[in-house]
Design a protein around this motif. Structure first.
Motif, short mmCIF file in Angstrom:
data_model
loop_
_atom_site.label_atom_id
_atom_site.label_comp_id
_atom_site.label_asym_id
_atom_site.label_seq_id
_atom_site.Cartn_x
_atom_site.Cartn_y
_atom_site.Cartn_z
N HIS A 1 0.84 -1.20 0.00
CA HIS A 1 0.00 0.00 0.00
C HIS A 1 0.87 1.25 0.00
O HIS A 1 2.02 1.22 0.45
N VAL A 2 0.32 2.34 -0.48
CA VAL A 2 1.03 3.62 -0.49
C VAL A 2 0.12 4.73 0.02
O VAL A 2 -1.10 4.66 -0.09
N PHE A 3 0.75 5.74 0.57
CA PHE A 3 0.04 6.93 1.02
C PHE A 3 -0.06 7.92 -0.14
O PHE A 3 0.87 8.02 -0.94
N ARG A 4 -1.16 8.63 -0.21
CA ARG A 4 -1.27 9.73 -1.17
C ARG A 4 -2.07 10.87 -0.55
O ARG A 4 -2.95 10.65 0.28
N LEU A 5 -1.72 12.05 -0.97
CA LEU A 5 -2.32 13.28 -0.47
C LEU A 5 -3.74 13.42 -1.00
O LEU A 5 -4.01 13.12 -2.16
N LEU A 6 -4.65 13.87 -0.15
CA LEU A 6 -6.03 14.17 -0.55
C LEU A 6 -6.21 15.68 -0.51
O LEU A 6 -6.18 16.28 0.57
N GLY A 7 -6.35 16.30 -1.64
CA GLY A 7 -6.54 17.75 -1.68
C GLY A 7 -5.26 18.51 -1.41
O GLY A 7 -4.17 17.94 -1.36
N ALA A 8 -5.42 19.80 -1.21
CA ALA A 8 -4.28 20.68 -0.99
C ALA A 8 -4.09 20.94 0.51
O ALA A 8 -5.06 21.07 1.24
N PRO A 9 -2.85 21.04 0.95
CA PRO A 9 -2.60 21.39 2.35
C PRO A 9 -3.03 22.82 2.63
O PRO A 9 -3.04 23.67 1.73
N GLU A 10 -3.39 23.08 3.87
CA GLU A 10 -3.73 24.43 4.33
C GLU A 10 -2.74 24.82 5.41
O GLU A 10 -2.32 23.98 6.20
#
Length: 125
Positions: free
Chosen positions: A64-73
């Motif tokens: 499994h891999v991690f991925r970003l959801l949306g943009a950081p704030e």
């Protein structure tokens, strides 16, 4: 000011790094020497502790891999972002196994001082 998007992308990349030496190097580049990581399953300080938590997550979810959801704030010395853990090679439509949100406190030079993780979706352990 630190490029927050780049910092968060490097953070996600560190969580996906499977080579132990490269992972530790990534952690050293991202975190302050006395930085920490806390989530419902772990509370550690220092580079070795953070790298060990990442290794533990990889062992719990092989393939499994991690991925970003949306943009950081971000504002002041804080950044928050959402992420998901999906099967590697599953493409954009891969269903997430874990979804979480992290809040990080940055040092003046843009390193991670502390990261606090929350799990929004997780399998029963």
């Amino acid at each position: 000011m630190t490029d927050i998007k780049s910092t968060v992308e490097s953070y996600i990349a560190a969580w996906n790094e499977t080579d132990a030496d490269a992972r530790l190097l990534a952690v050293k580049q991202l975190w302050a020497d006395d930085g920490g990581y806390t989530d419902p399953l772990a509370a550690v300080r220092g580079h070795d502790g953070v790298a060990a938590v990442i290794e533990g997550a990889q062992k719990l979810f092989p393939g499994h891999v991690f991925r970003l959801l949306g943009a950081p704030e971000a504002h002041h010395d804080l950044v928050r972002f959402r992420w998901e853990l999906v099967p590697a090679g599953g493409g954009e439509s891969a269903e997430s196994v874990v979804i979480g949100a992290d809040t990080a406190v940055l040092t003046e030079d843009g390193k991670l001082r502390d990261v606090y993780g929350f799990l929004d979706k997780a399998p029963a352990m």
